[in-house]
Design a protein around this motif. Structure first.
Motif, short mmCIF file in Angstrom:
data_model
loop_
_atom_site.label_atom_id
_atom_site.label_comp_id
_atom_site.label_asym_id
_atom_site.label_seq_id
_atom_site.Cartn_x
_atom_site.Cartn_y
_atom_site.Cartn_z
N ASN A 117 0.84 -1.37 0.12
CA ASN A 117 0.10 -0.01 0.11
C ASN A 117 0.97 1.16 -0.11
O ASN A 117 0.42 2.33 0.30
N ASN A 118 2.11 1.10 -0.14
CA ASN A 118 3.11 2.32 -0.20
C ASN A 118 3.34 2.98 1.18
O ASN A 118 3.54 4.15 1.26
N ASN A 119 3.05 2.17 2.17
CA ASN A 119 3.25 2.58 3.52
C ASN A 119 4.64 2.29 3.95
O ASN A 119 5.13 0.89 4.11
N ALA A 120 5.31 3.22 4.26
CA ALA A 120 6.74 3.25 4.87
C ALA A 120 6.76 3.46 6.45
O ALA A 120 6.44 4.52 6.74
N PRO A 121 7.36 2.55 7.21
CA PRO A 121 7.48 2.56 8.65
C PRO A 121 8.51 3.60 9.03
O PRO A 121 9.54 3.70 8.37
N ILE A 122 8.11 4.35 9.94
CA ILE A 122 9.32 5.29 10.68
C ILE A 122 9.68 4.40 11.86
O ILE A 122 9.10 4.08 12.86
N PHE A 123 11.08 4.33 11.95
CA PHE A 123 11.69 3.57 13.19
C PHE A 123 12.11 4.62 14.21
O PHE A 123 12.88 5.52 13.86
N ASN A 124 11.85 4.30 15.53
CA ASN A 124 12.22 5.03 16.44
C ASN A 124 13.49 4.50 17.07
O ASN A 124 13.66 3.30 17.48
N LEU A 125 14.69 4.91 16.75
CA LEU A 125 15.91 4.52 17.06
C LEU A 125 16.69 5.21 18.47
O LEU A 125 17.84 5.22 18.70
N THR A 126 15.78 5.84 19.13
CA THR A 126 16.36 6.59 20.50
C THR A 126 16.74 5.54 21.31
O THR A 126 17.89 5.81 21.94
N SER A 127 16.36 4.34 21.40
CA SER A 127 16.81 3.22 22.25
C SER A 127 18.31 2.87 21.86
O SER A 127 19.17 2.42 22.90
N VAL A 128 18.78 3.01 20.81
CA VAL A 128 20.06 2.94 20.52
C VAL A 128 21.13 3.91 20.99
O VAL A 128 22.03 3.36 21.65
N PHE A 129 20.51 5.20 21.15
CA PHE A 129 21.37 6.21 21.90
C PHE A 129 21.25 5.86 23.30
O PHE A 129 22.53 5.84 24.12
N ASN A 130 20.34 5.57 23.89
CA ASN A 130 20.11 5.00 25.19
C ASN A 130 21.27 3.95 25.63
O ASN A 130 21.80 3.79 26.74
N LEU A 131 21.37 3.12 24.57
CA LEU A 131 22.14 1.84 24.86
C LEU A 131 23.57 2.29 24.83
O LEU A 131 24.33 1.73 25.55
N MET A 132 23.90 3.50 24.20
CA MET A 132 25.20 3.70 24.08
C MET A 132 25.67 4.56 25.60
O MET A 132 26.81 4.25 26.20
N ARG A 133 24.44 5.15 25.89
CA ARG A 133 24.84 5.66 27.38
C ARG A 133 25.12 4.80 28.66
O ARG A 133 25.66 4.85 29.36
N TRP A 134 24.19 3.64 28.19
CA TRP A 134 24.35 2.74 29.57
C TRP A 134 25.54 1.86 29.12
O TRP A 134 26.37 1.40 30.28
N THR A 135 26.05 1.84 27.98
CA THR A 135 27.25 1.13 27.91
C THR A 135 28.40 2.08 28.46
O THR A 135 29.42 1.47 29.25
N SER A 136 28.48 3.36 28.41
CA SER A 136 29.39 4.38 28.65
C SER A 136 29.23 4.35 30.43
O SER A 136 30.18 4.24 31.04
N ALA A 137 28.13 4.23 30.82
CA ALA A 137 27.71 3.94 32.21
C ALA A 137 28.40 2.64 33.02
O ALA A 137 29.00 2.69 33.93
N ALA A 138 28.20 1.57 32.16
CA ALA A 138 28.77 0.01 32.59
C ALA A 138 30.43 0.58 32.51
O ALA A 138 31.10 -0.13 33.33
N ASP A 139 30.77 1.01 31.58
CA ASP A 139 32.35 1.13 31.25
C ASP A 139 32.96 1.98 32.60
O ASP A 139 33.83 1.61 33.27
N ALA A 140 32.13 2.92 33.11
CA ALA A 140 32.61 3.55 34.16
C ALA A 140 32.57 3.01 35.43
O ALA A 140 33.46 3.15 36.28
N PHE A 141 31.70 2.10 35.43
CA PHE A 141 31.49 1.48 36.74
C PHE A 141 32.42 0.26 36.95
O PHE A 141 32.93 0.08 37.78
N MET A 142 32.77 -0.20 35.70
CA MET A 142 33.80 -1.32 35.74
C MET A 142 35.08 -0.83 36.15
O MET A 142 36.08 -1.54 36.62
#
Length: 193
Positions: free
Chosen positions: A168-193
């Motif tokens: 039907n020519n419908n294109a989804p819009i993906f919310n990728l904000t969780s990727v940014f949040n994952l990067m923040r959590w990775t940084s926090a985990a690195d700082a914790f370690m």
């Protein structure tokens, strides 16, 4: 805290589709127009819409121009600038010139130009759909850097998946904000370690 919509505009011959997010559908050939209609309707004159464009993108998709279609005929194209001007948007709309990004030095110049246009403490909505494939990667890095350096907030990171259109020519819009949040959590985990 002001709100900013940030996007790169490419040079592609964009075709019309129905960009869909949740129950909202916007028929357009520009993902930026769809995202602005869906997420920026509450922007005020304190807020801004910033479209980063190369000289080629300025000619092919920002300004009005004729486009050659697949069948060889010409079609009048209303550029993104005029489309946004017709919308009832109260935010300041800017086009900001960037180099093409064909060399590492140009990529770092783009990094600096975008950083200079992000205001401290603002809430950023970022479109990663268009431009060379390096630009979304650089865009995420810019947001991550600005998050810590300028204490910005990320209200959303979106990708218009034109290639994932249905029958039907419908294109989804993906919310990728969780990727940014994952990067923040990775940084926090690195700082914790």
């Amino acid at each position: 805290m002001a709100k900013e919509f940030i996007a790169f505009l490419g040079t592609g011959n964009y075709s019309t589709c129905n960009y869909c997010y949740d129950n909202k559908i916007v028929e357009t050939s520009y993902i930026q127009e769809a995202l602005i209609k869906i997420f920026c309707s509450d922007f005020t004159n304190e807020d801004s819409i910033k479209i980063f464009i190369t000289d080629d993108a300025n000619e092919s998709n920002w300004l009005n121009c004729d486009k050659k279609q697949a069948d060889g005929t010409m079609k009048e194209n209303i550029g993104l600038q005029q489309r946004l001007a017709k919308m009832n948007i109260h935010a300041k709309i800017e086009s900001i010139s960037i180099p093409e990004g064909k060399a590492e030095a140009e990529l770092w110049k783009i990094f600096q130009i975008v950083m200079d246009n992000i205001q401290p403490s603002d809430s950023i909505l970022f479109d990663v759909t268009h431009g060379f494939r390096t630009l979304p990667l650089f865009g995420i890095a810019i947001l991550y850097y600005a998050y810590y350096l300028k204490q910005i907030q990320i209200s959303g990171i979106y990708y218009g998946a034109y290639e994932a259109r249905d029958v039907n020519n419908n294109a989804p819009i993906f919310n990728l904000t969780s990727v940014f949040n994952l990067m923040r959590w990775t940084s926090a985990a690195d700082a914790f370690m």
